[in-house]
Design a protein around this motif. Structure first.
Motif, short mmCIF file in Angstrom:
data_model
loop_
_atom_site.label_atom_id
_atom_site.label_comp_id
_atom_site.label_asym_id
_atom_site.label_seq_id
_atom_site.Cartn_x
_atom_site.Cartn_y
_atom_site.Cartn_z
N SER A 163 24.34 -17.15 -18.98
CA SER A 163 25.16 -18.08 -18.21
C SER A 163 24.83 -18.04 -16.73
O SER A 163 24.80 -19.08 -16.06
CB SER A 163 26.64 -17.76 -18.43
N GLY A 167 23.53 -21.21 -14.58
CA GLY A 167 24.38 -21.82 -13.57
C GLY A 167 24.11 -21.45 -12.13
O GLY A 167 24.67 -22.06 -11.21
N TYR A 170 23.09 -24.23 -9.34
CA TYR A 170 24.10 -25.09 -8.71
C TYR A 170 24.70 -24.41 -7.48
O TYR A 170 24.78 -25.00 -6.40
CB TYR A 170 25.20 -25.41 -9.72
N SER A 171 25.11 -23.15 -7.64
CA SER A 171 25.68 -22.42 -6.51
C SER A 171 24.64 -22.22 -5.41
O SER A 171 24.98 -22.25 -4.22
CB SER A 171 26.22 -21.07 -6.98
N THR A 219 35.37 -22.32 -7.91
CA THR A 219 34.84 -23.18 -8.98
C THR A 219 34.14 -22.36 -10.07
O THR A 219 34.25 -22.68 -11.26
CB THR A 219 33.88 -24.23 -8.42
N SER A 220 33.42 -21.31 -9.67
CA SER A 220 32.76 -20.46 -10.66
C SER A 220 33.78 -19.73 -11.53
O SER A 220 33.60 -19.60 -12.74
CB SER A 220 31.85 -19.44 -9.97
N ILE A 222 36.91 -20.70 -12.23
CA ILE A 222 37.56 -21.66 -13.13
C ILE A 222 36.63 -22.00 -14.29
O ILE A 222 37.05 -22.04 -15.46
CB ILE A 222 37.96 -22.93 -12.36
N SER A 223 35.36 -22.23 -13.99
CA SER A 223 34.39 -22.54 -15.04
C SER A 223 34.22 -21.37 -16.01
O SER A 223 34.12 -21.57 -17.22
CB SER A 223 33.05 -22.90 -14.40
N ALA A 224 34.21 -20.15 -15.49
CA ALA A 224 34.02 -18.97 -16.34
C ALA A 224 35.20 -18.77 -17.29
O ALA A 224 35.02 -18.40 -18.45
CB ALA A 224 33.81 -17.73 -15.48
N GLN A 226 36.87 -21.04 -18.60
CA GLN A 226 36.84 -22.10 -19.61
C GLN A 226 35.59 -22.05 -20.48
O GLN A 226 35.30 -23.01 -21.20
CB GLN A 226 36.92 -23.46 -18.91
N VAL A 227 34.86 -20.96 -20.46
CA VAL A 227 33.61 -20.87 -21.22
C VAL A 227 33.88 -21.06 -22.71
O VAL A 227 34.85 -20.54 -23.26
CB VAL A 227 32.91 -19.53 -20.96
#
Length: 291
Positions: A163, A167, A170-171, A219-220, A222-224, A226-227
């Motif tokens: 992951s 990802g 993007y960061s 943002t990272s 929140i995304s993590a 929701q994996v």
């Protein structure tokens, strides 16, 4: 006033399709899911049956829920710090590169725009214990082969590593934009005063990247939380629940076992957790970040 009134009506007219989309596709489903969290429904019976807070009580008594939540937190702790640090290091390196900088940026960003399903399938092959490329390389170097996805101890770090690889680009691009927005005269003035290397980074770069760092961290995170795709494709939650994250468990509960009310309750527990942690991050940065 008439002109302003017409302008306002025109603005709302243009906004109407977007407002309709958010109402139909986001706001209504969210409200209905919240209602479902207080019901018992399997989609086969005529209508949901109200049962109050029973679904929330069941979640707190469910050992698999706690295992899934623990795995989710483990994934977050593995991925978010690694993504932020690695993205910043890559951005600092690329900010110094003049030749072929566009090529390097595209190369690092390509995994971001690649389908998560495709990436997961490729990495599932790379992680194969006997035929996987990683273990083949390990074997040629005399390093013992690793189980990766078949080991309860290695599966979450293995998923997290994939992951981060996918990802981090993007960061990195966000950090790179923040770096290029820092005025060069600040570095020049500091250099005249004798500052160099670590001091430039510590007293100029890091403070001026605080807004960017906050954005990427939030943002990272929140995304993590929701994996779903990566553990679903790689392991489907195994072995022995060791990679079953909360969103995967919610999907299984709601759509495999048709317990929509219980699944909806876990969704809002996850939402509350994300909201609280995000609020803590914002409060922690409040005195140091200019909004």
């Amino acid at each position: 006033m008439l002109w302003k009134s017409r302008e306002t009506r025109t603005a709302y007219l243009f906004l109407l399709p977007v407002l309709a989309y958010f109402t139909i596709m986001l706001f209504y489903p969210m409200c209905y899911s919240f209602y479902l969290s207080f019901t018992e429904w399997d989609m086969l019976s005529p209508a949901p049956e109200l049962i109050g807070l029973n679904n929330y009580r069941e979640a707190f008594d469910d050992p698999v829920f706690w295992i899934s939540l623990r795995n989710t937190f483990s994934y977050v702790l593995y991925t978010v710090p690694a993504t932020v640090v690695l993205a910043l290091c890559l951005a600092l390196a690329l900010n110094q590169v003049k030749a072929l900088s566009g090529l390097f940026r595209a190369a690092y960003f390509m995994p971001v725009v690649t389908s998560a399903v495709v990436v997961s399938i490729i990495w599932k092959w790379l992680y194969q214990p006997n035929l996987g490329l990683i273990n083949i390389i390990f074997g040629s170097l005399g390093i013992p082969k690793m189980s990766f996805l078949e080991s309860t101890a290695q599966v979450m770090p293995s998923i997290a590593a994939m992951s981060v690889w996918k990802g981090v680009g993007y960061s990195m691009v966000i950090f790179l934009a923040g770096l290029q927005d820092i005025p060069s005269y600040l570095y020049e003035a500091a250099a005249i005063d004798g500052a160099s290397g670590w001091k430039l980074f510590r007293y100029i770069t890091l403070p001026l990247l605080k807004n960017t760092t906050l954005f990427i961290t939030v943002t990272s995170l929140i995304s993590a939380f929701q994996v779903f795709t990566e553990p679903y494709i790689l392991t489907k939650g195994g072995p022995v629940h060791s990679s079953r994250v909360l969103v995967l468990y919610i999907q299984e509960t709601a759509f495999d076992y048709l317990q929509l009310g219980y699944g909806a309750a876990m969704v809002f527990v996850l939402f509350l957790i994300i909201m609280v942690i995000t609020a803590i991050q914002l409060v922690a940065f409040r005195s140091r970040v200019e909004f």
